[in-house]
Design a protein around this motif. Sequence first.
Motif, PDB file in Angstrom:
ATOM      1  N   TRP A 122     -55.835   0.110  56.148  1.00 57.08           N
ATOM      2  CA  TRP A 122     -55.665  -1.272  56.614  1.00 57.08           C
ATOM      3  C   TRP A 122     -55.672  -2.221  55.422  1.00 57.08           C
ATOM      4  N   TYR A 123     -56.581  -2.008  54.485  1.00 55.99           N
ATOM      5  CA  TYR A 123     -56.695  -2.903  53.337  1.00 55.99           C
ATOM      6  C   TYR A 123     -55.409  -2.904  52.513  1.00 55.99           C
ATOM      7  N   ARG A 124     -54.838  -1.736  52.286  1.00 50.88           N
ATOM      8  CA  ARG A 124     -53.601  -1.663  51.497  1.00 50.88           C
ATOM      9  C   ARG A 124     -52.442  -2.324  52.228  1.00 50.88           C
ATOM     10  N   ARG A 125     -52.391  -2.203  53.554  1.00 52.85           N
ATOM     11  CA  ARG A 125     -51.351  -2.897  54.322  1.00 52.85           C
ATOM     12  C   ARG A 125     -51.509  -4.413  54.187  1.00 52.85           C
ATOM     13  N   MET A 126     -52.748  -4.878  54.230  1.00 54.16           N
ATOM     14  CA  MET A 126     -52.999  -6.307  54.061  1.00 54.16           C
ATOM     15  C   MET A 126     -52.610  -6.777  52.661  1.00 54.16           C
TER      16      MET A 126
END
Length: 379
Positions: free
Chosen positions: A364-368
């Motif tokens: 999720w963090y990398r997508r953000m």
Amino acid sequence: MAAACARTLCKVGWTIVGSPAARRSGTVSYLLGNVGAQGPRRAYGTGGAGFRSKLLSSVRAGRGGRVLGCAFLLGGGLGLYQTVKFSVQQHLAEEEAKASGPALKLILYQYKTCPFCSKVRAFLDYHGLPYEIVEVNPVMRQEIKWSAYRKVPILMVDGDVQLNDSSVIISSLKTYLISKEKTVPEILRCYPEMKSVNDSGKKVTEYFNKYWVMLSEAETAALYPEKGMQKEEMKWRQWADDWLVHLISPNVYRTSGEALASFDYIVREGKFGTYEGFFAKYVGAAAMFIISKRLKNRHNLQDDVRQDLYKAVNDWVAAVGKKRKFMGGDSPNLADLAVFGVLRVMEGLQAFDDMMENTKVKHWYRRMERATLNHEGRK
């Protein structure tokens, strides 16, 4: 429009080429390069001796005028097509800019390592809103001496409208981006201040409605198409402010070594003079190491504060779920941006590396990260 012009030019070209005079003079067979007789290899020749001899022989035979005229017609048509295409694209860009309203001039007064400031930057970056940054010296705060509000972030809009509090800034701008009929000062009136004194005797300023995006019923339905989406977003935005933020300091100042590393980062990224930076790094690290212990007790954290951080982050990931890229679905919502902004201030520190390794937040963090870097909110 550009395509229609191209079709018209093609019709004119084929009318000329297909005329009886052109057929009698052999113009058609020349332009097509005698494909039937010699194959396609000569159709687009541009530099050989054969091309020059054909051209000269055509001119000598009285056909040069028609051949050159047709060539100029086609070449000019392509040039006109490109010109019209560029003009149309420019016109559409201008119309889009008019529809989106005049660009706001935004100046953000911040501390680079402040999680609340990071929340605002995440929002601005995601939506592709240009802004200037004024880094505030956290000791003297001369950069905001003009303001009665002595905290950061402060966002100045068009030089005369001051927005305070990270959540108010984000809610106000989101309202502005969707509801073009309202000005920023009009929107700001929806978030009135409330001054009070807390249990410690300290004066505090709170804002009503700060997690609400002030839209019409139709606009709200478009922004939150599924039941419960708005309530969920508001709940987790408040969770980021009331809980997640308070886990940062106890984790980045957990040990004396981590406190020193954190202040080394703060001094490098912040606005400090040479002596001031040296003092802040060593004295500040020692002070924050002690303060972090008090914060741990105040917020009833475990002895190993990493466990509270891991649990909070995994709670967030569980709330997003496995079927959604973001809490907002295929695109981040304001809760996604708030949580990402808070967590991002730990990047480069041991607490961040431990979090990425020991929780499920990484994907999720990398997508953000990609969504904010690519300004995907402009779409």
